[in-house]
Design a protein around this motif. Structure first.
Motif, PDB file in Angstrom:
ATOM      1  N   TYR A 156       0.771  -1.322  -0.104  1.00  0.00           N
ATOM      2  CA  TYR A 156      -0.006  -0.023  -0.076  1.00  0.00           C
ATOM      3  C   TYR A 156       0.732   1.349   0.028  1.00  0.00           C
ATOM      4  N   VAL A 157       1.853   1.285   0.762  1.00  0.00           N
ATOM      5  CA  VAL A 157       2.846   2.388   0.835  1.00  0.00           C
ATOM      6  C   VAL A 157       3.471   2.737  -0.446  1.00  0.00           C
ATOM      7  N   ALA A 158       4.005   1.457  -1.246  1.00  0.00           N
ATOM      8  CA  ALA A 158       4.613   1.473  -2.547  1.00  0.00           C
ATOM      9  C   ALA A 158       3.561   2.253  -3.399  1.00  0.00           C
ATOM     10  N   VAL A 159       2.301   1.704  -3.369  1.00  0.00           N
ATOM     11  CA  VAL A 159       1.127   2.340  -4.370  1.00  0.00           C
ATOM     12  C   VAL A 159       1.270   3.772  -4.069  1.00  0.00           C
ATOM     13  N   LEU A 160       1.017   4.219  -2.903  1.00  0.00           N
ATOM     14  CA  LEU A 160       0.992   5.666  -2.586  1.00  0.00           C
ATOM     15  C   LEU A 160       1.906   6.417  -3.008  1.00  0.00           C
ATOM     16  N   ALA A 161       3.459   5.853  -2.784  1.00  0.00           N
ATOM     17  CA  ALA A 161       4.607   6.532  -3.513  1.00  0.00           C
ATOM     18  C   ALA A 161       4.394   6.783  -4.888  1.00  0.00           C
ATOM     19  N   LEU A 162       3.953   5.725  -5.628  1.00  0.00           N
ATOM     20  CA  LEU A 162       3.626   5.637  -7.159  1.00  0.00           C
ATOM     21  C   LEU A 162       2.581   6.866  -7.143  1.00  0.00           C
ATOM     22  N   ALA A 163       1.462   6.878  -6.698  1.00  0.00           N
ATOM     23  CA  ALA A 163       0.451   7.925  -7.086  1.00  0.00           C
ATOM     24  C   ALA A 163       0.978   9.237  -6.707  1.00  0.00           C
ATOM     25  N   ILE A 164       1.813   9.349  -5.726  1.00  0.00           N
ATOM     26  CA  ILE A 164       2.328  10.813  -5.344  1.00  0.00           C
ATOM     27  C   ILE A 164       3.301  11.162  -6.726  1.00  0.00           C
ATOM     28  N   ARG A 165       4.009  10.255  -7.128  1.00  0.00           N
ATOM     29  CA  ARG A 165       4.842  10.576  -8.237  1.00  0.00           C
ATOM     30  C   ARG A 165       4.022  10.926  -9.485  1.00  0.00           C
ATOM     31  N   LEU A 166       3.051   9.977  -9.924  1.00  0.00           N
ATOM     32  CA  LEU A 166       2.130  10.337 -10.889  1.00  0.00           C
ATOM     33  C   LEU A 166       1.142  11.766 -11.020  1.00  0.00           C
ATOM     34  N   PHE A 167       0.704  12.120  -9.639  1.00  0.00           N
ATOM     35  CA  PHE A 167      -0.013  13.283  -9.716  1.00  0.00           C
ATOM     36  C   PHE A 167       0.747  14.517  -9.354  1.00  0.00           C
ATOM     37  N   GLU A 168       2.098  14.507  -9.427  1.00  0.00           N
ATOM     38  CA  GLU A 168       2.907  15.505  -9.063  1.00  0.00           C
ATOM     39  C   GLU A 168       2.793  16.723 -10.176  1.00  0.00           C
ATOM     40  N   GLY A 169       2.613  16.280 -11.457  1.00  0.00           N
ATOM     41  CA  GLY A 169       2.810  17.133 -12.589  1.00  0.00           C
ATOM     42  C   GLY A 169       1.317  17.449 -12.865  1.00  0.00           C
ATOM     43  N   GLY A 170       0.236  16.972 -12.422  1.00  0.00           N
ATOM     44  CA  GLY A 170      -1.294  17.085 -12.600  1.00  0.00           C
ATOM     45  C   GLY A 170      -1.911  16.412 -13.524  1.00  0.00           C
ATOM     46  N   ASP A 171      -0.980  15.537 -14.267  1.00  0.00           N
ATOM     47  CA  ASP A 171      -1.326  14.712 -15.465  1.00  0.00           C
ATOM     48  C   ASP A 171      -0.863  13.259 -15.039  1.00  0.00           C
ATOM     49  N   PRO A 172      -1.644  12.473 -14.119  1.00  0.00           N
ATOM     50  CA  PRO A 172      -1.110  11.154 -13.932  1.00  0.00           C
ATOM     51  C   PRO A 172      -1.067  10.051 -14.941  1.00  0.00           C
ATOM     52  N   PHE A 173      -2.163  10.084 -15.904  1.00  0.00           N
ATOM     53  CA  PHE A 173      -2.090   9.266 -17.274  1.00  0.00           C
ATOM     54  C   PHE A 173      -0.828   9.489 -17.878  1.00  0.00           C
ATOM     55  N   GLY A 174      -0.748  10.919 -18.355  1.00  0.00           N
ATOM     56  CA  GLY A 174       0.204  10.963 -19.079  1.00  0.00           C
ATOM     57  C   GLY A 174       1.671  10.893 -18.682  1.00  0.00           C
ATOM     58  N   THR A 175       2.008  11.072 -17.265  1.00  0.00           N
ATOM     59  CA  THR A 175       3.080  10.791 -16.652  1.00  0.00           C
ATOM     60  C   THR A 175       3.488   9.166 -16.717  1.00  0.00           C
ATOM     61  N   LEU A 176       2.386   8.454 -16.396  1.00  0.00           N
ATOM     62  CA  LEU A 176       2.621   6.910 -16.451  1.00  0.00           C
ATOM     63  C   LEU A 176       2.863   6.382 -17.926  1.00  0.00           C
ATOM     64  N   MET A 177       2.111   7.170 -18.853  1.00  0.00           N
ATOM     65  CA  MET A 177       2.621   6.722 -20.182  1.00  0.00           C
ATOM     66  C   MET A 177       3.895   7.155 -20.433  1.00  0.00           C
ATOM     67  N   ARG A 178       4.651   8.328 -20.067  1.00  0.00           N
ATOM     68  CA  ARG A 178       5.841   8.811 -20.240  1.00  0.00           C
ATOM     69  C   ARG A 178       6.849   7.714 -19.272  1.00  0.00           C
ATOM     70  N   LEU A 179       6.675   7.487 -18.461  1.00  0.00           N
ATOM     71  CA  LEU A 179       7.504   6.444 -17.647  1.00  0.00           C
ATOM     72  C   LEU A 179       7.356   5.080 -18.343  1.00  0.00           C
ATOM     73  N   PHE A 180       6.295   4.591 -18.648  1.00  0.00           N
ATOM     74  CA  PHE A 180       6.206   3.462 -19.554  1.00  0.00           C
ATOM     75  C   PHE A 180       7.264   3.538 -20.872  1.00  0.00           C
ATOM     76  N   ALA A 181       7.076   4.661 -21.618  1.00  0.00           N
ATOM     77  CA  ALA A 181       7.659   4.927 -22.585  1.00  0.00           C
ATOM     78  C   ALA A 181       9.248   4.888 -22.542  1.00  0.00           C
ATOM     79  N   ALA A 182       9.749   5.625 -21.317  1.00  0.00           N
ATOM     80  CA  ALA A 182      11.080   5.544 -21.059  1.00  0.00           C
ATOM     81  C   ALA A 182      11.591   4.072 -20.127  1.00  0.00           C
TER      82      ALA A 182
END
Length: 467
Positions: A71-97
């Motif tokens: 649960y803590v790891a999921v929270l850490a990822l959620a904070i990273r994804l929501f940091e820029g205000g575009d969680p889906f776009g950030t996740l896609m960029r992470l997946f692309a890299a």
């Protein structure tokens, strides 16, 4: 005035997008990821059972079937994804890299969905905790700074050593600090053959974690005296946990690495008398330490008293009879939950004390050929990604841990081995060997004219062409 024809004849200049820059993980996200690793090394299923949380036994709320660290790891990822205000776009960029990590995550989400359809809810929590959580953690830690990786290494090594000290103390005092549960059965001292457990869920888990600690320690390249003390303590810890496969594989890897470095020094003529004396002294001290632990203490009782093919080792032979009892549909789709105990009893296995002790076989039996193909795709993608990220001792750690895990059910049930291994390899990458500096150009002798830069030498030709 420019005519339309000249515009049409103007060459098309392709627009070039700037190179992709992956988003940087915020500090809170990294801190939570480190916290999740610390929780995995201190909060075990045994402690959760004592606290009344039925994490690793059937029944109860599905919420408690997921490890708190996940649960803590999921929270850490959620904070990273929501940091820029575009969680889906950030996740896609992470997946692309990080395409291999993306393949792993998508493959195991598919395995979980497939397991829910073919098996039911029972097996999905193990896939989340044992596998998917490692991908979630790696998405947070994949591009953290070298300084953050070194902080992570220091935290993990400290917790590894804390558990080693606890296991040695338990072996000497014949008393477990937390306790040991296998299913709902609680082991109470004195055991017939005592093994330390420390803050882990099982002695074999402790042995694998200690093996990780040894290779992380060697990669960190600390002061020789400090490294020697911690290395000796870790080897004693392997005896205390009583994991024979981990002990043999780790010692064999250390000897192979030592022989390799010695051969390189001989070929490159870098072997000095001091290095040779250090190697011989290390071997003598290691054998003396092993002799003392085995003959003068009770730490290695399990290793000494069961250095033969015991019941646990025989399980690893008869477990491969299970696929022969599966029908064609089960081979393709996997075995249903209610059918599994019947097949295990037919070959002479009686869970939870004896069962399939090979996580590859567990995955094949549970998922069938179709699901196992997706499982292999995802798992090997993660292994390749971790291999590429890791320096020498990290790669040796990866090979040793997967080999040892293949001799037990560590990844076939709920386990933190892959999660912690991922964190340890990220930490190792912070201590990679620095690249060699480029070779400097030979100095010019005095009196030689300074060469004219090419662009200045071509200036007269350019002026003539304009005329």
């Amino acid at each position: 005035m420019t005519s339309p024809a000249s515009r049409a004849l103007r060459p098309l200049i392709p627009s070039r997008r700037p190179p992709y820059a992956p988003p940087v993980a915020p500090r809170l996200s990294v801190a939570l990821a480190m916290l999740s690793l610390a929780m995995q090394l201190t909060i075990s299923a045994n402690l959760l059972m004592i606290m009344g949380i039925h994490y690793d036994i059937p029944g109860g709320s599905p919420i408690v079937k997921i490890n708190p660290a996940t649960y803590v790891a999921v929270l850490a990822l959620a904070i990273r994804l929501f940091e820029g205000g575009d969680p889906f776009g950030t996740l896609m960029r992470l997946f692309a890299a990080n395409r291999l990590i993306a393949t792993f995550v998508i493959a195991f989400i598919s395995c979980i969905a497939y397991s829910l359809i073919t098996i039911g809810v029972t097996g999905s929590a193990a896939l989340i905790d044992s596998y998917l959580s490692a991908g979630i953690l790696l998405l947070v830690l994949c591009d953290i700074s070298i300084a953050e990786r070194r902080v992570l290494g220091a935290v993990m090594l400290s917790l590894y050593m804390l558990n080693v000290v606890i296991a040695i103390t338990e072996s000497l005092t014949r008393h477990l600090l937390v306790g040991l549960y296998i299913g709902t059965y609680q082991y109470k001292a004195p055991f017939q053959v005592f093994r330390g457990v420390a803050l882990y869920d099982h002695p074999l888990t402790g042995a694998m974690m200690t093996s990780m600690a040894i290779f992380l320690l060697l990669q960190m390249r600390l002061r020789p005296l400090f490294t020697t003390v911690l290395l000796g303590l870790s080897l004693v810890g392997l005896f205390a946990f009583g994991g024979r496969a981990a002990l043999v594989a780790t010692v064999a890897a250390l000897l192979a690495l030592g022989a390799w470095f010695l051969a390189l020094d001989l070929l490159n003529r870098r072997l000095t008398a001091l290095k040779l004396a250090a190697i011989l002294g290390g071997l003598v001290l290691s054998f003396a330490l092993a002799w003392f632990v085995i003959t003068q203490t009770s730490i290695a009782d399990r290793i000494v008293s069961q250095d033969y093919v015991d019941t646990s080792a025989k399980v690893r032979e008869i477990q491969f009879l299970v696929p022969g009892l599966m029908d064609f549909r089960e081979i393709l789709l996997g075995i249903e939950v209610n059918r599994m105990p019947q097949l295990l009893s037919e070959v002479g296995l009686h869970p939870p004390f004896t069962g399939i002790e090979n996580f590859w076989l567990v995955a094949f039996v549970n998922l069938g050929l179709i699901g196992f193909s997706v499982y292999l795709l995802g798992f090997m993608s993660l292994m390749i990604d971790l291999w590429r990220r890791s320096p020498l001792f990290g790669r040796v750690m990866l090979v040793v841990v997967i080999m040892v895990a293949s001799t037990s059910n560590s990844l076939g049930a709920k386990s933190n081995v892959l999660f912690v291994l991922t964190g340890a390899l990220v930490a190792c990458s912070g201590y990679a060997e620095p690249r060699r500096a480029p070779i400097a150009a030979n100095p010019r002798p005095a009196g030689f004219a300074r060469p004219v830069p090419p662009h200045r030498a071509l200036t007269p030709l350019a002026s003539l062409s304009r005329k």
